[in-house]
Every structure is written in C-alpha cells, then in structure tokens.
Scaffold this active site. Structure first.
Site, PDB file in Angstrom:
ATOM      1  N   ASP A   1      19.506   7.214   1.660  1.00 26.21           N
ATOM      2  CA  ASP A   1      19.907   5.810   1.775  1.00 26.21           C
ATOM      3  C   ASP A   1      21.101   5.488   0.900  1.00 26.21           C
ATOM      4  OD1 ASP A   1      17.792   4.741   3.539  1.00 26.21           O
ATOM      5  OD2 ASP A   1      16.530   5.528   1.940  1.00 26.21           O
TER       6      ASP A   1
ATOM      7  N   ASP B   1      20.482   3.583   5.760  1.00 24.58           N
ATOM      8  CA  ASP B   1      20.595   5.010   6.053  1.00 24.58           C
ATOM      9  C   ASP B   1      21.466   5.112   7.298  1.00 24.58           C
ATOM     10  OD1 ASP B   1      20.271   7.572   7.036  1.00 24.58           O
ATOM     11  OD2 ASP B   1      18.078   7.581   6.862  1.00 24.58           O
TER      12      ASP B   1
ATOM     13  N   LYS C   1      11.548   4.999   7.507  1.00 26.20           N
ATOM     14  CA  LYS C   1      10.827   4.118   6.580  1.00 26.20           C
ATOM     15  C   LYS C   1      11.746   3.030   6.031  1.00 26.20           C
ATOM     16  CE  LYS C   1       6.430   4.270   5.501  1.00 26.20           C
ATOM     17  NZ  LYS C   1       5.965   3.495   6.644  1.00 26.20           N
TER      18      LYS C   1
ATOM     19  N   TYR D   1       4.618   7.259  14.168  1.00 26.86           N
ATOM     20  CA  TYR D   1       5.004   8.068  15.323  1.00 26.86           C
ATOM     21  C   TYR D   1       4.165   7.743  16.552  1.00 26.86           C
ATOM     22  CZ  TYR D   1       8.524  10.871  13.134  1.00 26.86           C
ATOM     23  OH  TYR D   1       9.690  11.262  12.554  1.00 26.86           O
TER      24      TYR D   1
ATOM     25  N   TYR E   1       9.061   3.361  15.501  1.00 26.04           N
ATOM     26  CA  TYR E   1       9.489   3.980  14.256  1.00 26.04           C
ATOM     27  C   TYR E   1      10.984   4.245  14.255  1.00 26.04           C
ATOM     28  CZ  TYR E   1       9.787   7.091  10.270  1.00 26.04           C
ATOM     29  OH  TYR E   1      10.114   7.669   9.078  1.00 26.04           O
TER      30      TYR E   1
ATOM     31  N   GLN F   1      21.315   5.362  11.745  1.00 19.34           N
ATOM     32  CA  GLN F   1      19.856   5.170  11.873  1.00 19.34           C
ATOM     33  C   GLN F   1      19.374   3.733  11.632  1.00 19.34           C
ATOM     34  OE1 GLN F   1      16.860   7.996   9.934  1.00 19.34           O
ATOM     35  NE2 GLN F   1      16.431   6.148   8.755  1.00 19.34           N
TER      36      GLN F   1
HETATM   37  P1  13P Z   1      14.020   8.010   6.297  1.00 18.45           P
HETATM   38  O1  13P Z   1      13.313   6.726   6.600  1.00 18.45           O
HETATM   39  O2  13P Z   1      14.352   8.116   4.822  1.00 18.45           O
HETATM   40  O3  13P Z   1      15.209   8.191   7.174  1.00 18.45           O
HETATM   41  O4  13P Z   1      13.007   9.196   6.534  1.00 18.45           O
HETATM   42  C1  13P Z   1      12.462   9.399   7.797  1.00 18.45           C
HETATM   43  C2  13P Z   1      11.550  10.569   7.928  1.00 18.45           C
HETATM   44  O5  13P Z   1      10.977  10.728   8.986  1.00 18.45           O
HETATM   45  C3  13P Z   1      11.346  11.492   6.818  1.00 18.45           C
HETATM   46  O6  13P Z   1      10.484  12.552   7.172  1.00 18.45           O
HETATM   47 MG    MG Z   2      16.911   9.097   7.354  1.00 17.41          MG
HETATM   48 MG    MG Z   3      15.636   6.914   3.730  1.00 16.72          MG
END
Ligand code: 13P
Ligand code: MG
Ligand code: MG
Ligand code: 13P
Length: 366
Positions: free
Chosen positions: A52, A11, A233, A348, A230, A93
């Site tokens: 992504d 991402d 994901k 978080y 964090y 990111q």
């Molecule tokens: P991603 O990991 O897909 O960037 O999503 C992060 C997020 O906080 C979605 O609410």
């Molecule tokens: Mg993202």
């Molecule tokens: Mg993502």
C-alpha cells in the site's frame, strides 16, 4: 493557523504478488505530486507499508476537500499507469471506480483526515497497516486512550484527567455513516462491548474531553462493502496527535507490543498477529503477517519535518521475534477454526460456490 492533515492510501500495484510497490511506481506518485500539488497542498510525504502506497498531505482546505482528494486520486492513476507498464500485480487494485467524482471516500482508497488549530509544536504519528482491516486499531487505540495500564498520562497528566470521547462506526451498515459517541472512562464497558467486534464496530475518531480537540482519525472504509466482492483487504491508515492533552508518543505506541490477532493475512481471510514494522517494509510469510508502521512527524505552519521511524528501534526487534512466533503458532492449524475467518468474513467467492455445490448432496437421515 488552522491546518488539515490527510492520509490517503491505495494499493495500485505491487511486485511479486501483494508484497510491495515498485520503486518506479512510488517515484511516479511523488513526481506527480511535486508537479501538480503546488497551490493545493502545503506539503506532502509518500511511503509504502506492504503493497500500500500512502500519501500524507498537510493543507488548509479542510477534510473531504475535492482538490486534495483529486490530487491523490490522479497521483494514484499516474502510479497505476507505471504499474501497468511494468506488469505489476494488481495494477489499480484499489481504484474501484473508473473516474473521480468529488471525494475518494467510497471509491477504494483509504482516508484518515483531521483539521485543527496547529499548536506551537505539533507532534503526531501516521500509522499505516497492510493485510488487515480498520478494526485492527480498536484494541491498541482503546488501550492508549482509555487504560492507565498503557497510558500513564491518564493518572499523571492534568491534561487528560477528563478522558476522551470515542466515536465508533458500525461499518456493516452501508446506507450511510451509522455512528455512536461514548465517553471514557464513564462508559468504558460499553466501549469495550462494541470494540470487541473488530469486523463490525470500528473507532472512527477520538476527541479530548479537556479541550474538545480531535486526537485520532481512522480510515473506516470496508472495501468489500463498496465493491460487493473481494478486492483486497482494507489496509487502514490512522492519524494520532500526541503529547500535551493527548498520550505521549510512547504511550500511543505501547499497546502495539501485544501483536494482537487481527483479521487479514493471506487472501484477507485469516487470523494473524499485527507486527509493528519499519518504514517501507514489505510482507512475506503467508502474505503477512499483518503489519503496521508508525512514523512520527512535527508539522509547523503546514511544513512537515522528516519522519521519525517509531518502530525502528532494538525494542521492536524483540517484539517482532515474539510476533513471528505467534504467527507461526496460529499457522500450525491451517484452515481450522480460529485460524481462518468465519464464513461471513471470507473474502473469496470460491467457498460460496463450493457450499452451493455441496448443499444438494446433504441428506437428512430418517
Ligand atoms: P492486499 O489487500 O494487501 O492487496 O492483499 C490481498 C491478498 O489477497 C493477500 O494475500
Ligand atoms: Mg495488493
Ligand atoms: Mg495491501
Ligand atoms: P520530556 O520531559 O523529555 O519532554 O518528556 C515528557 C514526556 O511526555 C515523556 O513521555
């Protein structure tokens, strides 16, 4: 001929929050690969799932090759530059380190790779998921490779009679790769005992016990173990070879009709059902629901066909309706109990601070 398939995904910026990358970003990644990829990869393909961006390479350089990984890294850096220019959210990111150091593993991008002797016909499926983590594949892949309720070939095909070897990784161990190898069907209960814990034990690969060949490779990265905090994901990718000694394509897809509940969704901190989606889908409701795409390909002498979008079919429209309903149901209970992940998995730091502030206010009643 011996070939390697590598999916490398990251991402590096998205429009409107964490929804999807911009057309210009994707175009730049493709342009970069076309320009600089010659002599490194035999072929490549680029698509996005949610926010992504995934690159599929075919090449002859083996797994973990520094040239292939650097090419992907640099393409993502080029994409990041466009993301910055366009003011996209979360530009860069998943590029967690400032400079490339030999291999993208442990640097943010997710990687699933396999090397094998190409069959005269070589069909495989590229899976990409967003708003979830690698354990999301545990249940569907267990069912596709070990359960005759989903994989009729385990009964009907002589090519799968011996079953499959599962290599499972303990992703909570950060000193190195802690793995265990278990055989289906003899050790099914042991496999299930591990795979029920999606946040700790993740299928890394599966091999045919008939031929010894690799069937599955899953990205096992845990971003929050790499970054210490964090960073989004893990949004895992997976390669699955199909037909012959492996499940038929439809058997590999079948368990995705469950829309099972996985970790992820909003802020990577909730539980939501995994929705099978078409190529280049975005996310939406509550930054989700968690999504997975499946693109079928054939590869011949390293040349990829165009993808067959496996979840683009009226049957999966019906499943998407059901999964939407499951998403709505669990969201009815907001932050309560099973709807939000346990404290150890919350992505978080805010909640940690909150607990620290509340701690001294507790009194033990005399
Ligand atoms: P991603 O990991 O897909 O960037 O999503 C992060 C997020 O906080 C979605 O609410
Ligand atoms: Mg993202
Ligand atoms: Mg993502
Ligand atoms: P075909 O006979 O159409 O090749 O199908 C075989 C198969 O594997 C179906 O799942």
């Amino acid at each position: 001929m011996k070939i390697t398939l590598s999916i490398i995904k990251a991402d590096v910026g998205s429009i409107g929050g964490h929804l999807k990358p911009s057309a210009q970003l994707l175009q730049e990644v493709k342009r970069y690969l076309e320009e600089k990829g010659k002599g490194i990869a035999l072929d490549f393909f680029v698509a996005h799932t949610g926010d992504d961006c995934a690159i599929l390479f075919s090449h002859t350089r083996g797994v973990g090759n520094d040239k292939v990984h650097k090419l992907a890294w640099d393409a993502f850096v080029a994409g990041t530059n466009v993301a910055k220019k366009e003011g996209l959210y979360g530009a860069g990111q998943d590029l967690l380190k400032d400079s490339f150091s030999g291999n993208v593993r442990g640097m943010g991008p997710a990687v699933a790779e396999m090397e094998f002797e190409e069959r005269p016909n070589e069909p495989f499926v590229m899976f990409c998921a967003d708003k979830t983590d690698p354990g999301a594949y545990n249940l569907p892949i267990y069912l596709a490779f070990a359960d005759p309720m989903y994989n009729s070939g385990l009964i009907l095909s002589p090519n799968m009679a011996k079953g499959f070897k599962f290599t499972i990784m303990d992703v909570s161990y950060t000193e190195g790769d802690r793995i265990i190898e278990l055989n289906a069907p003899e050790e099914l209960y042991d496999i299930a005992a591990l795979l029920r814990d999606n946040e700790r034990f993740v299928i890394e690969s599966i091999h045919s016990r008939e031929t010894g060949e690799i069937a599955v490779s899953v990205s096992t990265t845990r971003l929050h173990n790499i970054a210490g905090k964090y960073t989004g994901k893990d949004d895992p990718v997976m390669l699955v070879r199909v037909q012959g000694p492996f499940p038929a394509t439809g058997e590999a897809l079948a368990p995705f009709n469950i829309g099972h509940y996985v970790a992820g969704f909003m802020r990577g901190s909730h539980t939501g059902p995994l929705m099978p989606v078409k190529i280049n889908s975005s996310v939406s409701y509550f930054d989700g629901p968690p999504v997975v795409s499946a693109l079928g390909f054939c590869v011949h002498e390293g040349k990829l066909t165009e993808p067959a979008d496996a979840f683009d079919h009226p049957y999966w429209d019906y499943i998407r309706q059901q999964v939407s309903r499951k998403a709505t149901e669990i969201r009815q209970q907001g932050f309560s109990g099973a709807a939000m992940l346990p404290y150890s998995e919350l992505e978080y730091g805010g909640i940690v601070k909150k607990m620290e502030k509340l701690e001294p206010k507790f009194k033990v009643r005399k």
